[in-house]
Write a protein that holds these residues in place. Sequence first.
Motif, short mmCIF file in Angstrom:
data_model
loop_
_atom_site.label_atom_id
_atom_site.label_comp_id
_atom_site.label_asym_id
_atom_site.label_seq_id
_atom_site.Cartn_x
_atom_site.Cartn_y
_atom_site.Cartn_z
N SER A 129 0.81 -1.21 0.00
CA SER A 129 0.00 0.00 0.00
C SER A 129 0.85 1.27 0.00
O SER A 129 0.31 2.38 0.09
CB SER A 129 -0.93 0.01 1.21
N TYR A 130 2.16 1.11 -0.10
CA TYR A 130 3.07 2.24 -0.07
C TYR A 130 3.66 2.52 -1.45
O TYR A 130 3.96 1.60 -2.20
CB TYR A 130 4.21 1.99 0.91
N ALA A 131 3.85 3.81 -1.73
CA ALA A 131 4.68 4.20 -2.86
C ALA A 131 6.14 4.08 -2.45
O ALA A 131 6.49 4.34 -1.29
CB ALA A 131 4.38 5.63 -3.28
N MET A 132 6.97 3.67 -3.38
CA MET A 132 8.39 3.49 -3.11
C MET A 132 9.20 4.40 -4.01
O MET A 132 8.90 4.52 -5.21
CB MET A 132 8.79 2.04 -3.35
N ILE A 172 7.64 4.45 -7.71
CA ILE A 172 6.56 3.60 -8.20
C ILE A 172 5.43 3.66 -7.18
O ILE A 172 5.66 3.53 -5.98
CB ILE A 172 7.05 2.16 -8.45
N SER A 173 4.22 3.90 -7.67
CA SER A 173 3.09 3.98 -6.77
C SER A 173 2.69 2.59 -6.29
O SER A 173 3.16 1.58 -6.81
CB SER A 173 1.92 4.66 -7.46
N TRP A 174 1.78 2.55 -5.33
CA TRP A 174 1.34 1.25 -4.84
C TRP A 174 0.65 0.46 -5.94
O TRP A 174 0.67 -0.77 -5.94
CB TRP A 174 0.39 1.43 -3.66
N SER A 175 0.08 1.18 -6.92
CA SER A 175 -0.64 0.51 -8.01
C SER A 175 0.23 0.24 -9.22
O SER A 175 -0.25 -0.36 -10.18
CB SER A 175 -1.84 1.36 -8.43
N GLY A 176 1.49 0.67 -9.17
CA GLY A 176 2.40 0.33 -10.24
C GLY A 176 2.73 1.45 -11.23
O GLY A 176 3.48 1.21 -12.17
N TYR A 210 19.41 5.71 -2.17
CA TYR A 210 18.54 5.41 -1.04
C TYR A 210 17.15 5.03 -1.54
O TYR A 210 16.64 5.64 -2.48
CB TYR A 210 18.39 6.63 -0.13
N CYS A 211 16.55 4.06 -0.88
CA CYS A 211 15.14 3.79 -1.13
C CYS A 211 14.33 4.38 0.01
O CYS A 211 14.82 4.55 1.13
CB CYS A 211 14.86 2.31 -1.30
N ALA A 212 13.09 4.70 -0.30
CA ALA A 212 12.24 5.36 0.67
C ALA A 212 10.79 4.97 0.42
O ALA A 212 10.44 4.55 -0.69
CB ALA A 212 12.40 6.87 0.60
N ALA A 213 9.96 5.15 1.44
CA ALA A 213 8.55 4.76 1.32
C ALA A 213 7.65 5.82 1.92
O ALA A 213 8.00 6.47 2.92
CB ALA A 213 8.32 3.42 2.04
N ARG A 214 6.51 6.00 1.30
CA ARG A 214 5.45 6.83 1.85
C ARG A 214 4.14 6.38 1.24
O ARG A 214 4.14 5.63 0.26
CB ARG A 214 5.69 8.32 1.60
N ARG A 215 3.05 6.86 1.78
CA ARG A 215 1.76 6.34 1.33
C ARG A 215 1.44 6.76 -0.10
O ARG A 215 0.84 5.99 -0.86
CB ARG A 215 0.65 6.79 2.28
#
Length: 120
Positions: A30-33, A50-54, A93-98
Amino acid sequence: VQLQASGGGLVQAGGSLRLSCAASGRIFSSYAMGWFRQAPGKEREFVSAISWSGYTYYGDSVKGRVTISRDNAKNTVYLQMNNLKPEDTAVYYCAARRAYSRESGLYDYWGQGTQVTVSS
C-alpha cells in the motif's frame, strides 16, 4: 516499515546494476516506493518512484536508462540501471510513503543507502 537497500557496487561506464530494496511489514503493497541519490557535496536527487498501483516516475537525468519495478509478494522494489555514467556515482537510497512524491522530505521511511560508483 524498515527498508534495506542492496545491489550497489563499482561498474564501468556503460555498464548496468540492479538495486534492490527489501521492506519489512505487511503494508508494503500500500506504499509508494522511491529511489533517491546523493553525491558528495550535492543535494539529494529524485531518481525514480513507483506507486502502490504500479505507476512509475523517473527523474530527467535517468529517464530512458532506468526501470523501477516492485514485487509485492517479496516486499521488494527494484531499480534496474543501464548505460551508467560517471555522473550517476552516488549513494542510492530507497524510501517509502503512502503516496507518490518527488520530494525526498515527504518520505516517511528510509533505507540505509547503497553506494554506486561508475568509473570512466
